[in-house]
Design a protein around this motif. Structure first.
Motif, PDB file in Angstrom:
ATOM      1  N   MET A 143       0.843  -1.195   0.000  1.00 30.12           N
ATOM      2  CA  MET A 143       0.000   0.000   0.000  1.00 30.12           C
ATOM      3  C   MET A 143       0.880   1.248   0.000  1.00 30.12           C
ATOM      4  O   MET A 143       0.598   2.221  -0.713  1.00 30.12           O
ATOM      5  N   SER A 144       1.931   1.221   0.780  1.00 26.55           N
ATOM      6  CA  SER A 144       2.842   2.363   0.873  1.00 26.55           C
ATOM      7  C   SER A 144       3.576   2.608  -0.430  1.00 26.55           C
ATOM      8  O   SER A 144       3.820   3.771  -0.798  1.00 26.55           O
ATOM      9  N   VAL A 145       3.939   1.551  -1.129  1.00 28.83           N
ATOM     10  CA  VAL A 145       4.565   1.697  -2.444  1.00 28.83           C
ATOM     11  C   VAL A 145       3.615   2.448  -3.376  1.00 28.83           C
ATOM     12  O   VAL A 145       4.020   3.389  -4.070  1.00 28.83           O
ATOM     13  N   ALA A 146       2.352   2.036  -3.380  1.00 24.49           N
ATOM     14  CA  ALA A 146       1.375   2.694  -4.253  1.00 24.49           C
ATOM     15  C   ALA A 146       1.192   4.163  -3.869  1.00 24.49           C
ATOM     16  O   ALA A 146       1.158   5.045  -4.740  1.00 24.49           O
ATOM     17  N   ILE A 147       1.086   4.432  -2.587  1.00 22.55           N
ATOM     18  CA  ILE A 147       0.917   5.813  -2.130  1.00 22.55           C
ATOM     19  C   ILE A 147       2.151   6.642  -2.492  1.00 22.55           C
ATOM     20  O   ILE A 147       2.033   7.789  -2.937  1.00 22.55           O
ATOM     21  N   VAL A 155      11.812   4.707  -2.629  1.00 21.11           N
ATOM     22  CA  VAL A 155      12.941   3.802  -2.378  1.00 21.11           C
ATOM     23  C   VAL A 155      12.808   3.131  -1.015  1.00 21.11           C
ATOM     24  O   VAL A 155      13.094   1.933  -0.878  1.00 21.11           O
ATOM     25  N   PHE A 156      12.365   3.871   0.002  1.00 19.43           N
ATOM     26  CA  PHE A 156      12.230   3.298   1.339  1.00 19.43           C
ATOM     27  C   PHE A 156      11.196   2.176   1.351  1.00 19.43           C
ATOM     28  O   PHE A 156      11.449   1.091   1.875  1.00 19.43           O
ATOM     29  N   HIS A 157      10.035   2.423   0.750  1.00 16.78           N
ATOM     30  CA  HIS A 157       8.968   1.424   0.839  1.00 16.78           C
ATOM     31  C   HIS A 157       9.153   0.266  -0.135  1.00 16.78           C
ATOM     32  O   HIS A 157       8.701  -0.845   0.157  1.00 16.78           O
ATOM     33  N   VAL A 158       9.852   0.466  -1.247  1.00 19.58           N
ATOM     34  CA  VAL A 158      10.221  -0.679  -2.074  1.00 19.58           C
ATOM     35  C   VAL A 158      11.171  -1.575  -1.278  1.00 19.58           C
ATOM     36  O   VAL A 158      10.997  -2.802  -1.231  1.00 19.58           O
ATOM     37  N   TYR A 159      12.148  -0.966  -0.624  1.00 20.65           N
ATOM     38  CA  TYR A 159      13.082  -1.734   0.206  1.00 20.65           C
ATOM     39  C   TYR A 159      12.332  -2.514   1.287  1.00 20.65           C
ATOM     40  O   TYR A 159      12.540  -3.715   1.478  1.00 20.65           O
ATOM     41  N   LYS A 160      11.450  -1.819   2.004  1.00 20.67           N
ATOM     42  CA  LYS A 160      10.707  -2.448   3.102  1.00 20.67           C
ATOM     43  C   LYS A 160       9.732  -3.510   2.581  1.00 20.67           C
ATOM     44  O   LYS A 160       9.521  -4.527   3.247  1.00 20.67           O
ATOM     45  N   ALA A 161       9.148  -3.298   1.410  1.00 18.02           N
ATOM     46  CA  ALA A 161       8.258  -4.311   0.835  1.00 18.02           C
ATOM     47  C   ALA A 161       9.038  -5.577   0.499  1.00 18.02           C
ATOM     48  O   ALA A 161       8.586  -6.695   0.793  1.00 18.02           O
ATOM     49  N   LEU A 162      10.201  -5.412  -0.109  1.00 10.88           N
ATOM     50  CA  LEU A 162      11.044  -6.579  -0.399  1.00 10.88           C
ATOM     51  C   LEU A 162      11.454  -7.275   0.898  1.00 10.88           C
ATOM     52  O   LEU A 162      11.425  -8.498   0.993  1.00 10.88           O
ATOM     53  N   GLU A 163      11.823  -6.493   1.893  1.00  9.76           N
ATOM     54  CA  GLU A 163      12.204  -7.043   3.191  1.00  9.76           C
ATOM     55  C   GLU A 163      11.053  -7.835   3.806  1.00  9.76           C
ATOM     56  O   GLU A 163      11.278  -8.865   4.460  1.00  9.76           O
ATOM     57  N   GLY A 182       8.926  -9.521   2.198  1.00 10.36           N
ATOM     58  CA  GLY A 182       8.632 -10.709   1.400  1.00 10.36           C
ATOM     59  C   GLY A 182       7.869 -10.462   0.116  1.00 10.36           C
ATOM     60  O   GLY A 182       7.464 -11.414  -0.559  1.00 10.36           O
ATOM     61  N   ALA A 183       7.652  -9.214  -0.256  1.00  5.78           N
ATOM     62  CA  ALA A 183       6.952  -8.915  -1.507  1.00  5.78           C
ATOM     63  C   ALA A 183       7.821  -9.268  -2.698  1.00  5.78           C
ATOM     64  O   ALA A 183       9.055  -9.170  -2.640  1.00  5.78           O
ATOM     65  N   THR A 184       7.185  -9.663  -3.769  1.00  8.40           N
ATOM     66  CA  THR A 184       7.892  -9.976  -5.007  1.00  8.40           C
ATOM     67  C   THR A 184       7.901  -8.748  -5.917  1.00  8.40           C
ATOM     68  O   THR A 184       7.129  -7.801  -5.734  1.00  8.40           O
ATOM     69  N   ARG A 185       8.764  -8.803  -6.913  1.00  5.61           N
ATOM     70  CA  ARG A 185       8.809  -7.766  -7.953  1.00  5.61           C
ATOM     71  C   ARG A 185       7.423  -7.576  -8.557  1.00  5.61           C
ATOM     72  O   ARG A 185       6.950  -6.452  -8.748  1.00  5.61           O
ATOM     73  N   GLU A 186       6.759  -8.676  -8.855  1.00  2.00           N
ATOM     74  CA  GLU A 186       5.448  -8.618  -9.491  1.00  2.00           C
ATOM     75  C   GLU A 186       4.417  -7.939  -8.587  1.00  2.00           C
ATOM     76  O   GLU A 186       3.602  -7.133  -9.056  1.00  2.00           O
ATOM     77  N   GLU A 187       4.439  -8.250  -7.297  1.00  2.31           N
ATOM     78  CA  GLU A 187       3.509  -7.622  -6.360  1.00  2.31           C
ATOM     79  C   GLU A 187       3.765  -6.123  -6.246  1.00  2.31           C
ATOM     80  O   GLU A 187       2.819  -5.314  -6.201  1.00  2.31           O
ATOM     81  N   ILE A 188       5.028  -5.752  -6.190  1.00  2.00           N
ATOM     82  CA  ILE A 188       5.373  -4.334  -6.063  1.00  2.00           C
ATOM     83  C   ILE A 188       4.936  -3.570  -7.310  1.00  2.00           C
ATOM     84  O   ILE A 188       4.335  -2.489  -7.212  1.00  2.00           O
ATOM     85  N   MET A 189       5.206  -4.120  -8.486  1.00  2.00           N
ATOM     86  CA  MET A 189       4.808  -3.431  -9.715  1.00  2.00           C
ATOM     87  C   MET A 189       3.291  -3.374  -9.847  1.00  2.00           C
ATOM     88  O   MET A 189       2.744  -2.379 -10.325  1.00  2.00           O
ATOM     89  N   GLU A 190       2.590  -4.409  -9.407  1.00  2.00           N
ATOM     90  CA  GLU A 190       1.130  -4.376  -9.463  1.00  2.00           C
ATOM     91  C   GLU A 190       0.578  -3.296  -8.535  1.00  2.00           C
ATOM     92  O   GLU A 190      -0.360  -2.572  -8.892  1.00  2.00           O
ATOM     93  N   ALA A 191       1.165  -3.160  -7.354  1.00  2.00           N
ATOM     94  CA  ALA A 191       0.763  -2.083  -6.444  1.00  2.00           C
ATOM     95  C   ALA A 191       1.012  -0.728  -7.094  1.00  2.00           C
ATOM     96  O   ALA A 191       0.184   0.187  -7.002  1.00  2.00           O
ATOM     97  N   ALA A 192       2.134  -0.589  -7.776  1.00  2.00           N
ATOM     98  CA  ALA A 192       2.450   0.671  -8.454  1.00  2.00           C
ATOM     99  C   ALA A 192       1.437   0.976  -9.550  1.00  2.00           C
ATOM    100  O   ALA A 192       1.062   2.137  -9.752  1.00  2.00           O
ATOM    101  N   MET A 193       0.967  -0.046 -10.234  1.00  2.00           N
ATOM    102  CA  MET A 193       0.001   0.180 -11.308  1.00  2.00           C
ATOM    103  C   MET A 193      -1.352   0.650 -10.753  1.00  2.00           C
ATOM    104  O   MET A 193      -2.093   1.367 -11.438  1.00  2.00           O
ATOM    105  N   VAL A 194      -1.669   0.289  -9.517  1.00  2.00           N
ATOM    106  CA  VAL A 194      -2.871   0.842  -8.875  1.00  2.00           C
ATOM    107  C   VAL A 194      -2.681   2.353  -8.695  1.00  2.00           C
ATOM    108  O   VAL A 194      -3.597   3.137  -8.941  1.00  2.00           O
ATOM    109  N   ALA A 195      -1.487   2.757  -8.304  1.00  2.00           N
ATOM    110  CA  ALA A 195      -1.191   4.194  -8.183  1.00  2.00           C
ATOM    111  C   ALA A 195      -1.354   4.890  -9.530  1.00  2.00           C
ATOM    112  O   ALA A 195      -1.873   6.009  -9.595  1.00  2.00           O
ATOM    113  N   VAL A 196      -0.924   4.241 -10.588  1.00  2.00           N
ATOM    114  CA  VAL A 196      -1.036   4.818 -11.923  1.00  2.00           C
ATOM    115  C   VAL A 196      -2.509   5.018 -12.297  1.00  2.00           C
ATOM    116  O   VAL A 196      -2.867   6.023 -12.911  1.00  2.00           O
TER     117      VAL A 196
END
Length: 118
Positions: free
Chosen positions: A51-55, A66-74, A76-90
């Motif tokens: 959620m924070s990545v999208a925000i 950069v902080f929330h991508v790092y924390k999302a990976l930490e 356990g989020a995957t690349r695909e999950e992070i990019m999908e969250a970003a597309m909600v922001a888009v």
């Protein structure tokens, strides 16, 4: 020119430490708020980080991205999950959110993903 995600993350974390010397009470209060907000509850930490990545992408906050991508990976989020969250922001933020998602956000995943690969 692409900004280096690790340098941005280090700059942010170093800034927090530096400002803590003169404004420790406020920085501590902010960090306590983060700790409480990201504590697992009805929603797990990984989902909160996504959620924070999208925000962050929606708000176009470079340090937040950069902080929330790092924390999302930490968390356990995957690349695909992070990019999908970003597309909600888009979907909400249009072109500016897309620009940050395909540049700094993607570069942040590229930079930090190997830190959490087993």
């Amino acid at each position: 020119m692409t900004k280096n995600p690790r340098e941005l993350l280090n700059e942010f974390m170093g800034g927090l430490q530096e400002v803590s010397k003169t404004n420790g009470e406020q920085v501590k209060a902010f960090m306590n708020l983060l700790g409480a907000a990201y504590k697992p509850g009805a929603v797990d930490t990984k989902t909160k980080e996504l959620m924070s990545v999208a925000i962050a992408a929606y708000n176009r906050c470079e340090y937040c991205i950069v902080f929330h991508v790092y924390k999302a990976l930490e968390a356990g989020a995957t690349r695909e999950e992070i990019m999908e969250a970003a597309m909600v922001a888009v979907a909400f933020g249009g072109g500016p959110s897309m620009a940050y998602s395909v540049s700094l956000l993607k570069a942040s995943i590229d930079e930090f993903e190997s830190d959490f690969k087993k």
